[in-house]
Design a protein around this motif. Structure first.
Motif, PDB file in Angstrom:
ATOM      1  N   VAL A 151      54.287 -57.940 -28.048  1.00  0.00           N
ATOM      2  CA  VAL A 151      54.464 -58.518 -29.389  1.00  0.00           C
ATOM      3  C   VAL A 151      53.932 -57.540 -30.438  1.00  0.00           C
ATOM      4  N   VAL A 155      56.036 -55.777 -33.535  1.00  0.00           N
ATOM      5  CA  VAL A 155      55.658 -55.976 -34.936  1.00  0.00           C
ATOM      6  C   VAL A 155      55.345 -54.646 -35.625  1.00  0.00           C
ATOM      7  N   THR A 156      54.677 -53.744 -34.921  1.00  0.00           N
ATOM      8  CA  THR A 156      54.263 -52.473 -35.528  1.00  0.00           C
ATOM      9  C   THR A 156      55.253 -51.342 -35.284  1.00  0.00           C
ATOM     10  N   ASP A 157      56.269 -51.582 -34.481  1.00  0.00           N
ATOM     11  CA  ASP A 157      57.261 -50.566 -34.093  1.00  0.00           C
ATOM     12  C   ASP A 157      56.578 -49.355 -33.468  1.00  0.00           C
TER      13      ASP A 157
END
Length: 190
Positions: A151, A155-157
């Motif tokens: 996850v 979200v942060t790539d």
């Protein structure tokens, strides 16, 4: 040039109209060996920091950054921009988009893409921890940690597991000659 990406069609047009454009494939050497765009050089994202000063000093034209799907190329572009090199662009969708458009590809020995390696390791950890939890229930916590990591990566790539896997010998160049050849091609255009 803008830091937004461009599509495969625009990259192909750019390569035809601007002889100083260079494709820089930032995937691992194993991924590059498996398939790459003809004329592209391989400069793995994990090696960019060590050579960033030279890349910025030697770049003599636009660099089109390519990876498997666009994430690593975007990270590379950010590093280069922070170091003062702004004439870069990311090819949207990376090799996935290039191959979907049936654009020319040079193929070598088939190797697993880094994203596939991450899926194998993450899935293996989850499966092992769930099975181990049948004997020792707290082991299921490992599955939760892997899920949280995935996850966070989305979200942060970014992907800590992918960065760790990229350092394995399987994903490294056979020697530094390949890196030197790529760096020389960056400087030869200036």
């Amino acid at each position: 040039m803008s830091d937004r990406g461009i599509d495969v069609h625009a990259v192909r047009d750019l390569l035809e109209t601007d002889p100083h454009t260079l494709l820089v494939d930032v995937r691992t050497p194993a991924e590059y060996e498996s398939s790459h765009i003809p004329g592209a050089i391989n400069l793995p994202l994990g090696r960019v920091d060590a050579h960033l000063e030279r890349i910025v000093a030697d770049a003599g034209g636009r660099l089109v950054l390519v990876c498997q799907s666009g994430g690593r190329a975007g990270q590379c572009q950010g590093k280069m921009a922070a170091a003062g090199l702004h004439d870069t662009v990311v090819m949207n969708g990376g090799m996935n988009a290039w191959e979907a458009q049936h654009a020319p590809v040079e193929r070598g020995r088939k190797r697993w893409a880094l994203e596939r390696q991450v899926r194998l390791v993450a899935g293996g950890l989850v499966l092992t921890s769930v099975l181990a939890s049948l004997v020792w229930p707290p082991a299921v916590a490992v599955a939760g940690l892997v899920g949280a990591g995935l996850v966070f990566a989305a979200v942060t790539d970014t992907c800590a597991m992918g960065m760790a896997l990229s350092r394995l010998p399987y994903n490294q160049p056979r020697n530094d000659v390949d890196i030197e050849d790529s760096l020389a091609r960056i400087g030869a255009r200036g």
